[in-house]
Design a protein around this motif. Structure first.
Motif, PDB file in Angstrom:
ATOM      1  N   ASN A  55      17.872  -6.278  16.821  1.00  0.00           N
ATOM      2  CA  ASN A  55      18.284  -6.201  15.421  1.00  0.00           C
ATOM      3  C   ASN A  55      17.349  -5.270  14.661  1.00  0.00           C
ATOM      4  O   ASN A  55      16.210  -5.072  15.049  1.00  0.00           O
ATOM      5  N   ARG A  56      17.846  -4.724  13.565  1.00  0.00           N
ATOM      6  CA  ARG A  56      17.004  -3.963  12.649  1.00  0.00           C
ATOM      7  C   ARG A  56      16.366  -4.948  11.683  1.00  0.00           C
ATOM      8  O   ARG A  56      17.018  -5.836  11.168  1.00  0.00           O
ATOM      9  N   ILE A  57      15.069  -4.767  11.451  1.00  0.00           N
ATOM     10  CA  ILE A  57      14.325  -5.656  10.568  1.00  0.00           C
ATOM     11  C   ILE A  57      13.945  -4.878   9.314  1.00  0.00           C
ATOM     12  O   ILE A  57      13.572  -3.704   9.389  1.00  0.00           O
ATOM     13  N   ALA A  58      14.023  -5.523   8.177  1.00  0.00           N
ATOM     14  CA  ALA A  58      13.617  -4.911   6.910  1.00  0.00           C
ATOM     15  C   ALA A  58      12.238  -5.431   6.524  1.00  0.00           C
ATOM     16  O   ALA A  58      11.931  -6.613   6.708  1.00  0.00           O
ATOM     17  N   LEU A  59      11.416  -4.526   6.010  1.00  0.00           N
ATOM     18  CA  LEU A  59      10.116  -4.889   5.452  1.00  0.00           C
ATOM     19  C   LEU A  59      10.116  -4.450   3.998  1.00  0.00           C
ATOM     20  O   LEU A  59      10.257  -3.260   3.703  1.00  0.00           O
ATOM     21  N   ILE A  60      10.002  -5.413   3.096  1.00  0.00           N
ATOM     22  CA  ILE A  60       9.951  -5.139   1.659  1.00  0.00           C
ATOM     23  C   ILE A  60       8.507  -5.280   1.214  1.00  0.00           C
ATOM     24  O   ILE A  60       7.878  -6.307   1.485  1.00  0.00           O
ATOM     25  N   VAL A  61       7.984  -4.244   0.562  1.00  0.00           N
ATOM     26  CA  VAL A  61       6.590  -4.232   0.113  1.00  0.00           C
ATOM     27  C   VAL A  61       6.595  -4.016  -1.397  1.00  0.00           C
ATOM     28  O   VAL A  61       7.125  -3.014  -1.882  1.00  0.00           O
ATOM     29  N   ILE A  62       6.009  -4.953  -2.135  1.00  0.00           N
ATOM     30  CA  ILE A  62       5.919  -4.864  -3.595  1.00  0.00           C
ATOM     31  C   ILE A  62       4.448  -4.891  -3.968  1.00  0.00           C
ATOM     32  O   ILE A  62       3.710  -5.772  -3.531  1.00  0.00           O
ATOM     33  N   ALA A  63       4.020  -3.917  -4.764  1.00  0.00           N
ATOM     34  CA  ALA A  63       2.616  -3.846  -5.188  1.00  0.00           C
ATOM     35  C   ALA A  63       2.553  -3.750  -6.704  1.00  0.00           C
ATOM     36  O   ALA A  63       3.303  -2.982  -7.308  1.00  0.00           O
ATOM     37  N   ASP A  64       1.652  -4.529  -7.315  1.00  0.00           N
ATOM     38  CA  ASP A  64       1.432  -4.424  -8.756  1.00  0.00           C
ATOM     39  C   ASP A  64       0.005  -4.839  -9.090  1.00  0.00           C
ATOM     40  O   ASP A  64      -0.698  -5.399  -8.268  1.00  0.00           O
ATOM     41  N   ASN A  65      -0.395  -4.529 -10.304  1.00  0.00           N
ATOM     42  CA  ASN A  65      -1.718  -4.954 -10.792  1.00  0.00           C
ATOM     43  C   ASN A  65      -1.581  -5.726 -12.103  1.00  0.00           C
ATOM     44  O   ASN A  65      -2.437  -5.655 -12.965  1.00  0.00           O
ATOM     45  N   PHE A  66      -0.513  -6.484 -12.242  1.00  0.00           N
ATOM     46  CA  PHE A  66      -0.223  -7.219 -13.469  1.00  0.00           C
ATOM     47  C   PHE A  66      -1.208  -8.352 -13.746  1.00  0.00           C
ATOM     48  O   PHE A  66      -1.345  -8.792 -14.878  1.00  0.00           O
ATOM     49  N   GLN A  67      -1.894  -8.855 -12.724  1.00  0.00           N
ATOM     50  CA  GLN A  67      -2.846  -9.953 -12.904  1.00  0.00           C
ATOM     51  C   GLN A  67      -4.292  -9.454 -12.917  1.00  0.00           C
ATOM     52  O   GLN A  67      -5.220 -10.249 -12.756  1.00  0.00           O
TER      53      GLN A  67
END
Length: 114
Positions: A55-67
């Motif tokens: 199967n194809r796998i998805a990798l979701i990466v979210i980056a923030d500096n809100f804290q």
């Protein structure tokens, strides 16, 4: 589905740039925003075929500096084989470990969530 949260000593957009330049898989979506007050947020979505789950796998990466510091949240999904069984033979964790390896020199805290 596997999840990993990292705190790094890079800005969010610097961290995402490092991941993008080293991760050797298909980048299917990229989004970056600089906001007032030095705040940044970005999202990367990668896809990779894993033979062990066929199967194809998805990798979701979210980056923030809100804290106040840069936090990276990464989710590997679609890693289970078949419709009925939600068992991925470690493929989701492997995808996340690739990301963790890229950012390892900059990580100040890591937390795995199952």
């Amino acid at each position: 589905m596997s999840k990993l949260t990292l705190k790094v000593n890079l800005s969010p957009l610097e961290a995402l740039a490092k991941v993008t330049e080293v991760m050797g898989v298909d980048l299917v979506h990229e989004e970056q925003h600089k906001l007032d007050g030095g705040l940044e947020i970005g999202t990367l979505i990668f896809e990779k075929y894993y033979m062990r789950v066929k199967n194809r796998i998805a990798l979701i990466v979210i980056a923030d500096n809100f804290q106040g510091s840069t936090e990276i949240r990464a989710i590997a999904t679609a890693s289970s084989e078949g419709i009925i069984f939600n068992f991925d033979w470690g493929a989701g964790d492997s995808f996340l470990r690739e990301l963790e390896g890229i950012l390892e020199p900059y990580v100040t805290h890591a937390e795995w969530v199952d």
